[in-house]
Design an enzyme around this catalytic site. Structure first.
Site, short mmCIF file in Angstrom:
data_model
loop_
_atom_site.label_atom_id
_atom_site.label_comp_id
_atom_site.label_asym_id
_atom_site.label_seq_id
_atom_site.Cartn_x
_atom_site.Cartn_y
_atom_site.Cartn_z
CE LYS A 52 18.72 -7.65 46.30
NZ LYS A 52 19.82 -7.25 47.14
CD GLN A 96 23.42 -8.08 47.35
OE1 GLN A 96 22.52 -7.70 46.62
NE2 GLN A 96 23.21 -8.56 48.55
CG ASP A 119 19.33 -1.61 49.39
OD1 ASP A 119 18.37 -2.40 49.36
OD2 ASP A 119 20.50 -1.93 49.10
#
Ligand code: NDP
Length: 282
Positions: A52, A96, A119
């Protein structure tokens, strides 16, 4: 011959488009910044976090990585998320997953401000998807829609069978296909006669987390197959939920693993970060 849907190529196209917008924003004096938080040192998570931050570099975005020790408490993590929520230099926040067991993932996910929730896991963004409003969409299913569209695969009127009903893949996937006017069936571990249903699919989305589960007996001749699963087999090779070798000759199009859905997830994350900035400056 099946068309192999090249997620690597399509994700690069999207990242190039993101790069152009990031440059334009920079010219207006606005940097785009993603904050990535990792708790503990799960090796798979470390790879995802690294990928990422690399993607941020590629498109010219700033990234801040917070690597917290495994024993970080929920309160400490909430404090960091809250700081990032109100930090004007941060446009998107990603924590995460999975988190260590002593931290409630849902509490953390819902603590990120919806406008920084790149997200797309916050209930406000999920609700927006359900009702067809503007919001952030979970990156993997959003990436699959892009894969289909950019491969000129029509969704409208097609029978789309989604196997898997997780909050991050299956459910948003089904809603997105519905939004594109697909006729959608959702299957899960309690579904009876799974094969009979998957064999009716024009478009099959396999997202169950079981290596090579779907062989040719699950698939209709000429179907489009999207494989979301990622698994590392004994010989360290990656494979998906679909038995690619057995299925390839039967389908009209299929995503490989690796190089299919995986790269799209990160490309859509970059897209969502830019959207976060655009929504804030409007
Ligand atoms: P989850 O484990 O959260 O969900 C799996 C779903 O599959 C559940 O809804 C479960 O049903 C269903 N399921 C499990 N076994 C069966 C079965 N035998 N028959 C029918 N349905 C079944 O997984 P995720 O959605 O998070 O991920 C799915 C896969 O996609 C994983 O391999 C994951 O690694 C991968 N993934 C890949 C990403 C990428 O970027 N390429 C991103 C995210 C995930 P029930 O609800 O009844 O338990």
């Amino acid at each position: 011959m099946a068309k192999i849907i090249d997620g690597k190529k399509i994700s690069t196209e999207i990242k190039e488009e993101c790069k152009t917008v990031v440059t334009q924003l920079k010219e207006k004096g606005k940097e785009v910044c993603l904050a990535v938080v990792q708790v503990g040192a799960d090796p798979a998570s470390s790879v995802y976090v690294r990928n990422k931050t690399r993607a941020c570099e590629y498109v010219g975005m700033l990234s801040r990585t917070y690597e917290l020790p495994e024993e970080t408490t929920q309160e400490e993590l909430l404090t960091l998320v809250n700081e990032l929520n109100y930090d004007d230099g941060v446009d998107g926040i990603l924590v995460q997953l999975p988190l260590p067991k002593h931290i409630n993932e849902d509490v953390i996910t819902q603590s990120i401000l919806p406008e920084k929730d790149v997200d797309g896991f916050h209930n406000q963004n999920v609700g927006a998807l359900v009702t067809g409003q503007e919001g952030f969409i979970s990156c993997t299913p959003a990436g699959i829609i892009e894969l289909l569209k950019r491969s000129n695969i029509e969704i409208e009127g097609k029978h789309c069978v989604v196997v898997g009903r997780s909050n991050i893949v299956g459910k948003p996937m089904a809603l997105l296909l519905l939004k594109e006017n697909g006729t959608v069936t959702i299957c899960h571990s309690k579904t009876k006669n799974l094969k009979e249903i998957t064999k009716q699919a024009d478009i099959l989305i396999a997202a169950i987390g079981k290596p090579k589960f779907f062989d040719d007996s699950y698939i209709r001749e000429g179907a489009v197959v999207i494989d979301v699963g990622i698994h590392r087999s004994g010989n360290n090779k990656l494979c998906g939920d679909v038995d690619f070798e057995k299925v390839e000759s039967k389908v009209s199009a299929i995503t490989p693993v690796p190089g299919g859905v995986g790269p799209m997830t990160i490309a859509m994350l970059m897209y969502n970060c830019i959207k976060a900035v655009q929504r804030r400056v409007q």
